[in-house]
Scaffold this motif. Structure first.
Motif, PDB file in Angstrom:
ATOM      1  N   ALA A   1       4.559  14.181   4.652  1.00 17.69           N
ATOM      2  CA  ALA A   1       3.477  13.227   4.421  1.00 17.69           C
ATOM      3  C   ALA A   1       3.391  12.858   2.947  1.00 17.69           C
ATOM      4  CB  ALA A   1       2.154  13.807   4.911  1.00 17.69           C
ATOM      5  N   GLU A   2       3.565  13.813   2.073  1.00 15.81           N
ATOM      6  CA  GLU A   2       3.516  13.542   0.633  1.00 15.81           C
ATOM      7  C   GLU A   2       4.683  12.649   0.211  1.00 15.81           C
ATOM      8  OE1 GLU A   2       2.232  13.538  -3.266  1.00 15.81           O
ATOM      9  OE2 GLU A   2       1.191  14.125  -1.445  1.00 15.81           O
ATOM     10  N   GLN A   3       5.861  12.899   0.756  1.00 14.85           N
ATOM     11  CA  GLN A   3       7.007  12.052   0.432  1.00 14.85           C
ATOM     12  C   GLN A   3       6.782  10.628   0.926  1.00 14.85           C
ATOM     13  OE1 GLN A   3      10.385  14.055   2.118  1.00 14.85           O
ATOM     14  NE2 GLN A   3      10.685  15.364   0.321  1.00 14.85           N
ATOM     15  N   ALA A   4       6.237  10.490   2.110  1.00 13.99           N
ATOM     16  CA  ALA A   4       5.948   9.153   2.642  1.00 13.99           C
ATOM     17  C   ALA A   4       4.911   8.457   1.764  1.00 13.99           C
ATOM     18  CB  ALA A   4       5.453   9.254   4.077  1.00 13.99           C
ATOM     19  N   ARG A   5       3.910   9.181   1.318  1.00 19.43           N
ATOM     20  CA  ARG A   5       2.889   8.603   0.453  1.00 19.43           C
ATOM     21  C   ARG A   5       3.496   8.147  -0.869  1.00 19.43           C
ATOM     22  NH1 ARG A   5       0.159   9.404  -3.743  1.00 19.43           N
ATOM     23  NH2 ARG A   5       0.955  11.477  -4.151  1.00 19.43           N
ATOM     24  N   GLN A   6       4.380   8.958  -1.427  1.00 13.06           N
ATOM     25  CA  GLN A   6       5.012   8.596  -2.692  1.00 13.06           C
ATOM     26  C   GLN A   6       5.922   7.375  -2.536  1.00 13.06           C
ATOM     27  OE1 GLN A   6       6.954  12.164  -4.052  1.00 13.06           O
ATOM     28  NE2 GLN A   6       5.075  13.023  -4.916  1.00 13.06           N
ATOM     29  N   ARG A   7       6.653   7.283  -1.422  1.00 13.38           N
ATOM     30  CA  ARG A   7       7.494   6.104  -1.173  1.00 13.38           C
ATOM     31  C   ARG A   7       6.645   4.850  -1.050  1.00 13.38           C
ATOM     32  NH1 ARG A   7      11.368   9.201   2.683  1.00 13.38           N
ATOM     33  NH2 ARG A   7       9.385   9.489   3.653  1.00 13.38           N
ATOM     34  N   LEU A   8       5.530   4.966  -0.332  1.00 14.35           N
ATOM     35  CA  LEU A   8       4.639   3.829  -0.173  1.00 14.35           C
ATOM     36  C   LEU A   8       4.054   3.402  -1.512  1.00 14.35           C
ATOM     37  CD1 LEU A   8       3.191   1.846   1.681  1.00 14.35           C
ATOM     38  CD2 LEU A   8       1.421   3.574   2.030  1.00 14.35           C
ATOM     39  N   ALA A   9       3.660   4.368  -2.335  1.00 10.11           N
ATOM     40  CA  ALA A   9       3.111   4.055  -3.653  1.00 10.11           C
ATOM     41  C   ALA A   9       4.165   3.356  -4.512  1.00 10.11           C
ATOM     42  CB  ALA A   9       2.612   5.320  -4.326  1.00 10.11           C
ATOM     43  N   ALA A  10       5.417   3.802  -4.441  1.00 14.42           N
ATOM     44  CA  ALA A  10       6.486   3.178  -5.217  1.00 14.42           C
ATOM     45  C   ALA A  10       6.734   1.745  -4.738  1.00 14.42           C
ATOM     46  CB  ALA A  10       7.760   4.000  -5.112  1.00 14.42           C
ATOM     47  N   GLN A  11       6.709   1.527  -3.427  1.00 11.67           N
ATOM     48  CA  GLN A  11       6.896   0.176  -2.893  1.00 11.67           C
ATOM     49  C   GLN A  11       5.762  -0.742  -3.320  1.00 11.67           C
ATOM     50  OE1 GLN A  11       7.231   0.689   1.332  1.00 11.67           O
ATOM     51  NE2 GLN A  11       9.396   1.300   1.252  1.00 11.67           N
ATOM     52  N   LEU A  12       4.549  -0.254  -3.276  1.00  8.58           N
ATOM     53  CA  LEU A  12       3.409  -1.062  -3.701  1.00  8.58           C
ATOM     54  C   LEU A  12       3.499  -1.395  -5.191  1.00  8.58           C
ATOM     55  CD1 LEU A  12       0.480   0.653  -1.764  1.00  8.58           C
ATOM     56  CD2 LEU A  12       1.484  -1.584  -1.315  1.00  8.58           C
ATOM     57  N   GLU A  13       3.960  -0.456  -5.978  1.00  4.24           N
ATOM     58  CA  GLU A  13       4.113  -0.696  -7.414  1.00  4.24           C
ATOM     59  C   GLU A  13       5.168  -1.774  -7.666  1.00  4.24           C
ATOM     60  OE1 GLU A  13       3.117  -0.537 -11.236  1.00  4.24           O
ATOM     61  OE2 GLU A  13       2.126   0.600  -9.657  1.00  4.24           O
ATOM     62  N   LYS A  14       6.263  -1.721  -6.913  1.00  8.75           N
ATOM     63  CA  LYS A  14       7.302  -2.755  -7.055  1.00  8.75           C
ATOM     64  C   LYS A  14       6.762  -4.123  -6.664  1.00  8.75           C
ATOM     65  CE  LYS A  14      11.338   0.180  -6.324  1.00  8.75           C
ATOM     66  NZ  LYS A  14      12.470   0.487  -5.426  1.00  8.75           N
ATOM     67  N   GLN A  15       5.985  -4.173  -5.588  1.00  4.23           N
ATOM     68  CA  GLN A  15       5.409  -5.443  -5.156  1.00  4.23           C
ATOM     69  C   GLN A  15       4.452  -5.984  -6.201  1.00  4.23           C
ATOM     70  OE1 GLN A  15       3.645  -4.752  -1.338  1.00  4.23           O
ATOM     71  NE2 GLN A  15       5.613  -4.739  -0.251  1.00  4.23           N
ATOM     72  N   ARG A  16       3.661  -5.146  -6.794  1.00  5.20           N
ATOM     73  CA  ARG A  16       2.725  -5.579  -7.834  1.00  5.20           C
ATOM     74  C   ARG A  16       3.475  -6.090  -9.057  1.00  5.20           C
ATOM     75  NH1 ARG A  16      -1.240  -0.396  -7.293  1.00  5.20           N
ATOM     76  NH2 ARG A  16      -2.233  -1.038  -5.339  1.00  5.20           N
ATOM     77  N   ALA A  17       4.577  -5.405  -9.403  1.00  6.26           N
ATOM     78  CA  ALA A  17       5.374  -5.836 -10.550  1.00  6.26           C
ATOM     79  C   ALA A  17       5.980  -7.209 -10.282  1.00  6.26           C
ATOM     80  CB  ALA A  17       6.456  -4.809 -10.850  1.00  6.26           C
ATOM     81  N   LYS A  18       6.460  -7.458  -9.058  1.00  7.90           N
ATOM     82  CA  LYS A  18       7.030  -8.763  -8.700  1.00  7.90           C
ATOM     83  C   LYS A  18       5.965  -9.837  -8.746  1.00  7.90           C
ATOM     84  CE  LYS A  18      10.816  -7.203  -5.745  1.00  7.90           C
ATOM     85  NZ  LYS A  18      11.369  -7.214  -4.374  1.00  7.90           N
ATOM     86  N   GLN A  19       4.755  -9.517  -8.273  1.00  7.17           N
ATOM     87  CA  GLN A  19       3.680 -10.493  -8.270  1.00  7.17           C
ATOM     88  C   GLN A  19       3.267 -10.842  -9.693  1.00  7.17           C
ATOM     89  OE1 GLN A  19       0.595  -8.769  -5.862  1.00  7.17           O
ATOM     90  NE2 GLN A  19       1.563  -9.333  -3.926  1.00  7.17           N
ATOM     91  N   LYS A  20       3.274  -9.859 -10.582  1.00  4.86           N
ATOM     92  CA  LYS A  20       2.922 -10.110 -11.981  1.00  4.86           C
ATOM     93  C   LYS A  20       3.967 -11.011 -12.638  1.00  4.86           C
ATOM     94  CE  LYS A  20       0.144  -6.033 -12.940  1.00  4.86           C
ATOM     95  NZ  LYS A  20       0.010  -4.799 -13.755  1.00  4.86           N
TER      96      LYS A  20
END
Length: 67
Positions: free
Chosen positions: A44-63
Motif C-alpha cells: 500500500a505504501e509503494q502504491a501511494r508513493q507511485r501515485l504521489a510521483a505520478q501526480l507530481e509529474k502531472q502537476r509539473a507538466k501543467q505548470k
C-alpha cells in the motif's frame, strides 16, 4: 521428582512435547499473520508513493503548459 515412576516420566515428556509443539504452532501462525500484514502495508505504501510521483509529474507538466 525422584519418586516418579517410569510411566510418570513418560506422561511428563508427552505432555511437554504437546505443549511445546502447540506453542510453536501458535507462534508460527502469528508470525505468518504479522508478515502478511506488513507485506500488505508495504504494498500500500509503494502504491501511494507511485501515485504521489505520478501526480507530481502531472502537476509539473501543467505548470510547464501554463507558463
Amino acid at each position: 521428582m525422584p519418586n516418579m515412576q517410569p510411566w510418570d516420566w513418560v506422561l511428563l515428556v508427552i505432555g511437554a512435547y504437546i505443549a511445546v509443539s502447540g506453542l510453536l504452532r501458535l507462534m508460527r501462525n502469528r508470525r505468518d499473520q504479522v508478515l502478511a500484514e506488513l507485506t500488505a502495508q508495504a504494498a500500500a505504501e509503494q502504491a501511494r508513493q507511485r501515485l504521489a510521483a505520478q501526480l507530481e509529474k502531472q502537476r509539473a507538466k501543467q505548470k510547464k503548459k501554463a507558463a
